[in-house]
Write a protein that holds these residues in place. Structure first.
Motif, PDB file in Angstrom:
ATOM      1  N   ALA A 209       1.542   5.286   2.290  1.00 29.35           N
ATOM      2  CA  ALA A 209       0.514   4.230   2.045  1.00 29.35           C
ATOM      3  C   ALA A 209       1.215   3.535   3.233  1.00 29.35           C
ATOM      4  O   ALA A 209       0.302   2.801   4.420  1.00 29.35           O
ATOM      5  N   SER A 210       2.555   3.619   3.397  1.00 33.75           N
ATOM      6  CA  SER A 210       3.341   2.707   4.514  1.00 33.75           C
ATOM      7  C   SER A 210       2.920   3.380   6.516  1.00 33.75           C
ATOM      8  O   SER A 210       3.274   2.663   7.654  1.00 33.75           O
ATOM      9  N   HIS A 213      -0.426   2.719   6.789  1.00 44.32           N
ATOM     10  CA  HIS A 213      -0.270   1.077   7.792  1.00 44.32           C
ATOM     11  C   HIS A 213       0.370   0.894   9.137  1.00 44.32           C
ATOM     12  O   HIS A 213      -0.003   0.520  10.370  1.00 44.32           O
ATOM     13  N   VAL A 239      -6.735   1.955   5.962  1.00 40.43           N
ATOM     14  CA  VAL A 239      -6.042   0.264   6.102  1.00 40.43           C
ATOM     15  C   VAL A 239      -6.443   0.441   3.819  1.00 40.43           C
ATOM     16  O   VAL A 239      -5.079   0.400   3.565  1.00 40.43           O
ATOM     17  N   LEU A 240      -7.547   0.438   3.811  1.00 40.17           N
ATOM     18  CA  LEU A 240      -7.903   0.565   1.957  1.00 40.17           C
ATOM     19  C   LEU A 240      -6.838   1.633   1.590  1.00 40.17           C
ATOM     20  O   LEU A 240      -7.193   2.097   0.804  1.00 40.17           O
ATOM     21  N   GLY A 242      -4.524   3.439   2.760  1.00 40.75           N
ATOM     22  CA  GLY A 242      -3.151   2.737   2.026  1.00 40.75           C
ATOM     23  C   GLY A 242      -2.462   1.907   0.970  1.00 40.75           C
ATOM     24  O   GLY A 242      -2.150   1.987   0.070  1.00 40.75           O
ATOM     25  N   ASP A 243      -3.609   0.916   0.837  1.00 43.22           N
ATOM     26  CA  ASP A 243      -3.602   0.298  -0.121  1.00 43.22           C
ATOM     27  C   ASP A 243      -4.081   0.663  -1.584  1.00 43.22           C
ATOM     28  O   ASP A 243      -3.717   0.131  -2.876  1.00 43.22           O
ATOM     29  N   LEU A 246      -0.522   2.177  -2.751  1.00 43.94           N
ATOM     30  CA  LEU A 246      -0.657   1.346  -3.784  1.00 43.94           C
ATOM     31  C   LEU A 246      -0.757   1.290  -4.715  1.00 43.94           C
ATOM     32  O   LEU A 246      -0.338   1.061  -6.424  1.00 43.94           O
ATOM     33  N   GLY A 247      -2.327   1.351  -4.944  1.00 50.34           N
ATOM     34  CA  GLY A 247      -2.804   0.555  -6.062  1.00 50.34           C
ATOM     35  C   GLY A 247      -2.082   1.415  -7.329  1.00 50.34           C
ATOM     36  O   GLY A 247      -1.642   1.401  -8.659  1.00 50.34           O
ATOM     37  N   SER A 250       1.257   1.818  -8.389  1.00 52.00           N
ATOM     38  CA  SER A 250       1.900   0.355  -9.346  1.00 52.00           C
ATOM     39  C   SER A 250       1.648   0.842 -10.760  1.00 52.00           C
ATOM     40  O   SER A 250       2.182   0.715 -11.901  1.00 52.00           O
ATOM     41  N   VAL A 269       8.509  -1.986  -1.827  1.00 50.40           N
ATOM     42  CA  VAL A 269       6.943  -2.986  -0.858  1.00 50.40           C
ATOM     43  C   VAL A 269       7.083  -3.859  -0.396  1.00 50.40           C
ATOM     44  O   VAL A 269       6.627  -3.970   1.322  1.00 50.40           O
TER      45      VAL A 269
END
Length: 474
Positions: A209-210, A213, A239-240, A242-243, A246-247, A250, A269
């Motif tokens: 994810a990083s 981005h 970008v989406l 990567g988000d 992360l979701g 999590s 994060v």
């Protein structure tokens, strides 16, 4: 209806018994002492790290392959294009260094922690939440989460009609009582727990994810030898994606059932974002100060007073920790916590000290390779840091030997010919050699941290990894 058939037998020893180690909070800070880059003539060069024929990846090759395969099941989405982008970087060869660290520390410490028997009970007992299949089960009703994954089919709420109030779920009966803590001699076990394998996957998802981005922010055209995601799919979708990773990371993190591990990885994060903002401030600080009404001359009056100041090194090393070493250090620490290591036991401190130092060594070598290697070796453009206006260790060392580097650094290499001149000054200096020496110093500190671990194949692999990180060309 659940069947509880959990028994807990005495663990079998794989290696010789080891003493119970204890560490106080005051003692634990010793491993975190900052390593300052030495002046050119202040001390002799660090010795070459001991050579090792051990391949750190060999003993865990099957686990890493399986981890990579099952990771794809976590990345499915109701939007096929999002699934495709989220998987994009995983489809290309990678070092898998971060998952490797998690798995090696798991094997090197499982059985040593005071809470190991409880953690193993969670992994063995149906309904306790630590079995591999249970880590894929949502904690909340699927129709509430509405997180549809075609690889893990489940029911979601329909949007064709208004949502109806539903009766609460019947609580699941509790499993048998956990094993009662008892005095035991710590001894290594051979297994890796399902929670630790899932942690390795979570860590890799956060790392990727990083990358998604970072490549947008840096406008990097290549990643892992292929066009970057934003080149192929565009900035917005990258970008989406990567988000989205992360979701998913999590949600998986919450199912591990350990609040301290959640805290550690969540702060990773935040660290990644802080490191990126710190980098933006260093490169675009003048623009930001002008927006705040601060003049360029007043902001830089103190900078012009000297050559290389400690502040430059402190910012550089802190950024290296936030963007690179934090994930390695905190994921290694989290791995041993999932193996039953409690506060006050030394193994958590060993894992963090090793990960922090090996992470900074890794970044230092990465910055060397940006000067030494090309696209074919790195899988990304060489010389990218200078093009972005970034000052890394080789340039900082070169500044100590060539005053002409100072003006180039201050104006972020933005004038014609600046990049070529900076590379030439680094070549004429000992900057690359001294940066590798600093990497060796951090790697040696990582090796010293391992002295407390009992002997095992995993410890040997961690020792060999310090050598490989410093000598790498990838």
């Amino acid at each position: 209806m659940h069947r509880w058939a959990c028994t807990f037998s005495k663990p079998a020893s794989i290696t010789s018994t080891t003493p119970r180690w204890a560490i106080t909070r005051r003692q634990s800070t010793a491993s975190h002492t900052a390593i300052r880059p030495p002046p050119a003539d202040s001390q002799p060069r660090p010795q070459q790290l001991p050579s090792s024929s051990v391949d750190p990846y060999a003993s865990l090759a099957p686990e890493l392959a399986q981890l990579r395969h099952t990771l794809f099941h976590l990345l499915g989405s109701s939007h096929p294009s999002l699934t495709q982008i989220a998987k994009y970087y995983f489809l290309h060869p990678s070092k898998q260094l971060r998952p490797l660290l998690v798995l090696l520390f798991s094997r090197a410490t499982n059985g040593l922690g005071a809470d190991w028997r409880v953690k193993r009970w969670h992994a063995d007992c149906e309904g306790a939440g630590g079995r591999a299949e249970e880590l894929d089960m949502p904690l909340t009703r699927a129709d509430v989460l509405n997180d549809w994954n075609p690889n893990m089919p489940d029911h979601t709420a329909s949007f064709d009609v208004a949502f109806q109030l539903r009766a609460p779920r019947r609580p699941v009966p509790a499993p048998l009582p956990k094993p009662t803590p008892e005095e035991r001699v710590p001894m290594l076990e051979g297994q890796i727990l399902p929670t630790q394998i899932r942690l390795a996957q979570i860590v890799e998802m956060i790392h990727v994810a990083s990358l998604l981005h970072d490549d947008v922010l840096d406008e990097s055209p290549l990643r892992r030898g292929a066009p970057s995601a934003h080149v192929r799919y565009g900035n917005k979708l990258s970008v989406l994606a990567g988000d989205f990773l992360l979701g998913r990371a999590s949600a998986s993190l919450s199912r591990l059932g350990d609040s301290e591990v959640v805290e550690l990885i969540a702060t990773v994060v935040a660290n990644l974002v802080e490191g990126e903002v710190m980098q933006i401030n260093r490169v675009h600080g003048d623009e930001l100060r002008r927006m705040d009404g601060v003049s360029r001359d007043s902001a830089r009056s103190s900078v012009d007073a000297g050559s290389v100041r400690q502040e430059d090194w402190s910012i550089y090393l802190k950024k290296s920790y936030l963007k690179t070493a934090s994930l390695m250090a905190k994921s290694a620490r989290a791995a041993v916590i999932l193996g039953g290591v409690l506060e006050g036991e030394v193994w958590k401190e060993v894992a963090y000290a090793y990960g922090r130092n090996i992470g900074i060594a890794f970044q230092l070598v990465d910055d060397v390779l940006d000067y030494e290697e090309g696209e074919c070796t790195l899988g990304k453009p060489g010389g990218a840091d200078l093009k972005l206006g970034l000052t890394t260790a080789p340039a900082l060392y070169a500044w100590e030997e060539h005053e002409a580097m100072g003006p180039l650094i201050r104006r972020k290499f933005d004038q014609e010919g600046d990049i070529e001149l900076a590379r030439e000054l680094v070549r004429r200096s000992s900057g690359v050699e001294r940066t590798r020496d600093l990497a060796r110093t951090h790697a040696e500190k990582a090796r010293e941290a391992l002295d407390l671990l009992p002997e095992s194949d995993s410890k040997a692999a961690l020792l060999a990894l310090t050598e490989r990180v410093v000598q790498r060309k990838w």
